[in-house]
Design an enzyme around this catalytic site. Sequence first.
Site, PDB file in Angstrom:
ATOM      1  N   PHE A  80       0.835  -1.313  -0.042  1.00  0.00           N
ATOM      2  CA  PHE A  80      -0.093   0.126  -0.082  1.00  0.00           C
ATOM      3  C   PHE A  80       0.744   1.330  -0.053  1.00  0.00           C
ATOM      4  O   PHE A  80       0.324   2.217   0.187  1.00  0.00           O
ATOM      5  CB  PHE A  80      -0.809  -0.093   1.239  1.00  0.00           C
ATOM      6  N   GLY A  81       2.321   1.366  -0.216  1.00  0.00           N
ATOM      7  CA  GLY A  81       2.909   2.269  -0.190  1.00  0.00           C
ATOM      8  C   GLY A  81       4.433   2.080  -0.070  1.00  0.00           C
ATOM      9  O   GLY A  81       4.877   0.902   0.450  1.00  0.00           O
ATOM     10  N   LYS A  99       5.606   6.152   6.176  1.00  0.00           N
ATOM     11  CA  LYS A  99       4.836   5.205   5.325  1.00  0.00           C
ATOM     12  C   LYS A  99       3.639   6.177   4.405  1.00  0.00           C
ATOM     13  O   LYS A  99       2.960   6.826   4.904  1.00  0.00           O
ATOM     14  CB  LYS A  99       4.221   4.227   5.674  1.00  0.00           C
ATOM     15  N   ASP A 118      -3.112  -7.930   8.978  1.00  0.00           N
ATOM     16  CA  ASP A 118      -2.147  -8.425   8.034  1.00  0.00           C
ATOM     17  C   ASP A 118      -0.846  -8.628   8.676  1.00  0.00           C
ATOM     18  O   ASP A 118       0.227  -7.971   8.697  1.00  0.00           O
ATOM     19  CB  ASP A 118      -1.881  -7.009   7.141  1.00  0.00           C
TER      20      ASP A 118
END
Length: 683
Positions: A367-368, A385, A481
């Site tokens: 995601f980044g 992040k 996650d």
Amino acid sequence: MMSMLALVLVLLLSLGGEVAWAQEDGQFSYQGFSRANVTLEDSATVMPNGLLSLTNSTYQTESKGYVFHHTPISFLTRPTATTTNTTAVARSFSTSFVFAIDAGFGGLSSYGLAFVVSSTTDFSTASSGKYMGLLNATNSTGSDRILAIELDTVMNPEFGDINSNHVGIDVNSLISLQAKPAGYYSDNDGAFRNLSLSSRTPMLAWVDYDGQAKQLNVTLAPMQVTKPKTPLLSEAIDLSNVMADTMYVGFASSAGIILTTRHYVLGWSFSLDGPAPPLDFSKLPTLPRVGPKPRSKVFDVVLPLATALLVAAVLAAIFFFLWRQHRFAEVQEDWEDEFGPHRFTYKDLFLATNGFKEKNLLGIGGFGRVYKGVLPATNLEIAVKRVSHDSKQGVREFVAEVVSIGRMRHRNLAQLLGYCRRKGELLLVYDYMVNGSLDKYLYNRNGMALHWHERYRIIKGVASSLLYLHEEWEQIVIHRDIKASNVLLDSQMNGRLGDFGLARLYDHGTVAKTTHVVGTMGYLAPELVRTGKATPLTDVFAFGIFLLEVTCGHRPISIDENNNQVVLVDWVLEHHHNDSVLDVVDRKLLGNFNREEATLILKLGLLCSHPLPNTRPSMRKVMQYLDGGQSAPDLSPTYMSYSTMTMMQNEGFDSYISTCPPSETSILTVSGESSVSALLDGR
């Protein structure tokens, strides 16, 4: 002689304001501390108006402070020839004090303060933060005698704290003998009234010990309420074994590095063998002003037109300057004001990371990108992040969750310090972990493999952090996650669970809501794809895969030399059925591992990743296994493979899962109800 004393008393009263007096027989009263007979240590200071400030922390700094009555007090009555007692007896005592805790951000305080009776005033080896300046990690039970009444504003599970706003009685330990939420019992109807310790509101506290009845009472109330008849805490305890011949009385406090907090004492009285003298509220000092000084009405009446024009010109210049600084422009709305201490400026993060240059890049996730940085003002190392999003839906809820997660405190969690919003991206700021992520050590062929004892310690640390998230924090946190690349290693190679970009929070006793299915292929529980509900048991499933991953040194889904897909849990289960389960242990260990521990971890991994959620253990049960309180779990001989069970559960279900090459960025997203986490997958 009596007339002389009376004259001195009249002169003192005629001066008005602060009054301080003390007697040698253990009685004193301080209405402010300018002329008080006290000793100040560390960050404790007396302000010009007589207000005692114990701590003086600022953002990213910590402090601890102490104040003690200058002379020790005789708390024990020794036996005499005319008494029948053969041992020393603790004397009765009574104290009252007015205190205030000023939390710099929305009532979130960085620890509280404590009234202390101690055999020493030397606390140089004590730690700040959660140890409140009284003890430390290696001396958690105290070598010196300590009685403390803690007024604590942070919940520390390792000390058994009941919540983040409680009063407790501590003896030679920070684990309270008794604790209750802060408040008082009304004399009118007997109902309990809650009090917020960190509300910046001055409150009264009384501590009374009856040496004959051996009873210790603690009472709390607002200043406008007379002392309640029913104490908040009442503990039957003989302090004769706690007290030394002489003890010091005073206060201790500490503040952490994330939230700015001030701890104040306005007045204090104490007496042996009788009630403490009452405090005169009219003579107590006032707390410092918050915010700008009120503007005089004359300013609005006599301000000439020329001054107004000058102000307008200054405002125009400021506007022009800000317009030129568009490269640092941020997105900030009114509702974010309450999250001020948790919001970083884009300019600070830009400078900290050298403009987010490639040489500062730590890694690229699903995601980044993550960059290393050093905050210019404090030299604090951080990891930033950058997450892209182009939707305003759910931003407010997401930021609220980020701030809530930032309040969590656990030694095996990577600390989330705050956030920043700018145009179409969100920036999350974490503590920097010098040794990077765990997956680099598992899969780096050129690097040295982790020793087995390091892997086992990391596993226990991650398990402890999940137990805290699921059961011990004020809300239930589902990480969603869990994987090796999201476990970071500090300077001592301790595992810290990080990357809370997908985390979901909900209250204890409630049911998780359906949401987008997000996570990494190979770690997703089969029921999550069917129902769209992330629960603690879906985290347990991912943790089971993580156990196998760390032990075997294999990814959850991989491709063998024949280009066939290999599911890690099926491979381990096959060896378990063939009584060769230890053959799956990472070959890079060269056989140097504890066979009992490896067998336990592999069995736990299979049990936690069982396709049927009700078969999986809770994280509390997992910790019991890891701590040696339970023998290795026996798996049912009918335990079919993960793939077979998943196909049976999903029969007739139009699954969105498709085979994809294993990688750190293989993130699955399944359509479902609206979720805050949709911000992070570009929706």
